[in-house]
Design a protein around this motif. Structure first.
Motif, PDB file in Angstrom:
ATOM      1  N   ILE A  65      -5.834  -6.536  -0.082  1.00 42.09           N
ATOM      2  CA  ILE A  65      -5.995  -5.113  -0.350  1.00 42.09           C
ATOM      3  C   ILE A  65      -7.338  -4.899  -1.043  1.00 42.09           C
ATOM      4  O   ILE A  65      -7.626  -5.513  -2.067  1.00 42.09           O
ATOM      5  N   LEU A  85       0.821  -1.207   0.000  1.00 41.84           N
ATOM      6  CA  LEU A  85       0.000   0.000   0.000  1.00 41.84           C
ATOM      7  C   LEU A  85       0.862   1.268   0.000  1.00 41.84           C
ATOM      8  O   LEU A  85       0.478   2.297  -0.555  1.00 41.84           O
ATOM      9  N   ARG A 126      -3.793   5.811  -1.789  1.00 34.48           N
ATOM     10  CA  ARG A 126      -3.628   4.978  -0.598  1.00 34.48           C
ATOM     11  C   ARG A 126      -4.816   5.127   0.344  1.00 34.48           C
ATOM     12  O   ARG A 126      -5.231   4.184   1.001  1.00 34.48           O
ATOM     13  N   HIS A 173      -7.652  -0.298   1.749  1.00 38.04           N
ATOM     14  CA  HIS A 173      -7.305  -0.763   3.092  1.00 38.04           C
ATOM     15  C   HIS A 173      -7.008  -2.258   3.023  1.00 38.04           C
ATOM     16  O   HIS A 173      -7.253  -2.908   2.004  1.00 38.04           O
TER      17      HIS A 173
END
Length: 206
Positions: free
Chosen positions: A199, A174, A182, A186
C-alpha cells in the motif's frame, strides 16, 4: 518476480554498494542465529531469507529518492524493513519503533555491531513516542490499516509517503479507510510474491 535466492541477492545488490552487502550478509547470519533464541522470523522462511525478508524490505527503496528525510519504521520487530533500509541507505536517518524488550535488545545490538550511526532504536509503544514529522512511514506487520492510521497519523505531513507491505490483504485493507483517504492510496505489486501487495500513498486530510 524475484523467485529464488540468487535473484533476490542480485536484486538487492543492484540497489546498494559492496559495503552495504557485506553488512547485509552479517545481518542475515545474525538473524538466523538469533531466531533460534526468539521468534524473529518464521523458521520456514530461513531457506528463502533473502527473497522473503531482505529483498522484500529492499524493494521499498524504489519508491524513495536519495536524500529523503526521516524514515520511521513502526513495529520493526526483527528490523524488517527498518534495519535493511538503514544498512542500504547510510545517509538516511532511520528510526525503529519497537515495544518488545527482547527485540529492542536485538535491534540495539545489530545497530551497534553494524555501526549504523544513522539508526535510532525507540524502545516504546508508538503511543508514547514523541511526535516528529516523518518523510517516510513504513510498517510490515504492525496493525490493520485503519488502526495504524489512527495511532500514526500524527507523524505524517502532507508530503509523508506511507509504504506498507500488506501481503495478500492489501486490497482488502484499503477498504478500511474513508473514501477520501482511500483515493490517496493504491496497491503496488510486490516483487517477491505474486499474491502480495504494497500500500503506497499520502494522507489526504493532512
Amino acid at each position: 518476480m524475484i523467485a529464488d535466492e540468487a535473484t533476490a541477492r542480485s536484486y538487492v545488490a543492484s540497489l546498494c554498494d559492496d559495503t552495504a552487502m557485506q553488512k547485509l550478509d552479517q545481518f542475515v547470519d545474525a538473524l538466523i542465529a538469533e531466531s533460534e533464541q526468539q521468534n524473529l522470523i518464521a523458521s520456514a522462511t530461513i531457506p528463502i531469507l533473502w527473497q522473503r525478508h531482505i529483498a522484500d524490505s529492499a524493494q521499498l527503496l524504489e519508491y524513495v529518492p536519495r536524500g529523503t528525510g526521516l524514515w520511521l519504521d513502526l513495529g520493526t520487530g526483527a528490523g524488517l524493513p527498518g534495519l535493511v533500509v538503514a544498512i542500504m541507505r547510510p545517509e538516511m536517518r532511520v528510526d525503529l519503533v519497537e515495544s518488545r524488550k527482547r527485540r529492542i535488545e536485538w535491534l540495539e545490538r545489530m545497530r551497534d555491531e553494524l555501526e549504523l550511526d544513522n539508526c535510532e532504536v525507540i524502545g516504546s509503544r508508538l503511543e508514547n513516542v514523541e511526535t516528529v514529522p516523518a518523510a517516510i512511514i513504513s510498517a510490515r506487520a504492525f496493525a490493520p490499516l485503519d488502526r495504524m492510521m489512527a495511532v500514526a497519523e500524527r507523524f505524517s505531513t502532507r508530503d509523508t509517503l506511507w509504504l506498507l507491505p500488506k501481503g495478500r490483504s492489501a486490497a482488502q485493507e484499503l477498504e478500511l479507510l474513508s473514501v477520501k483517504d482511500r483515493k490517496m492510496f493504491h496497491v503496488e505489486q510486490s516483487r517477491t510474491d505474486d499474491d502480495s501487495g504494497i500500500i503506497v500513498g499520502k494522507l489526504a486530510r493532512k
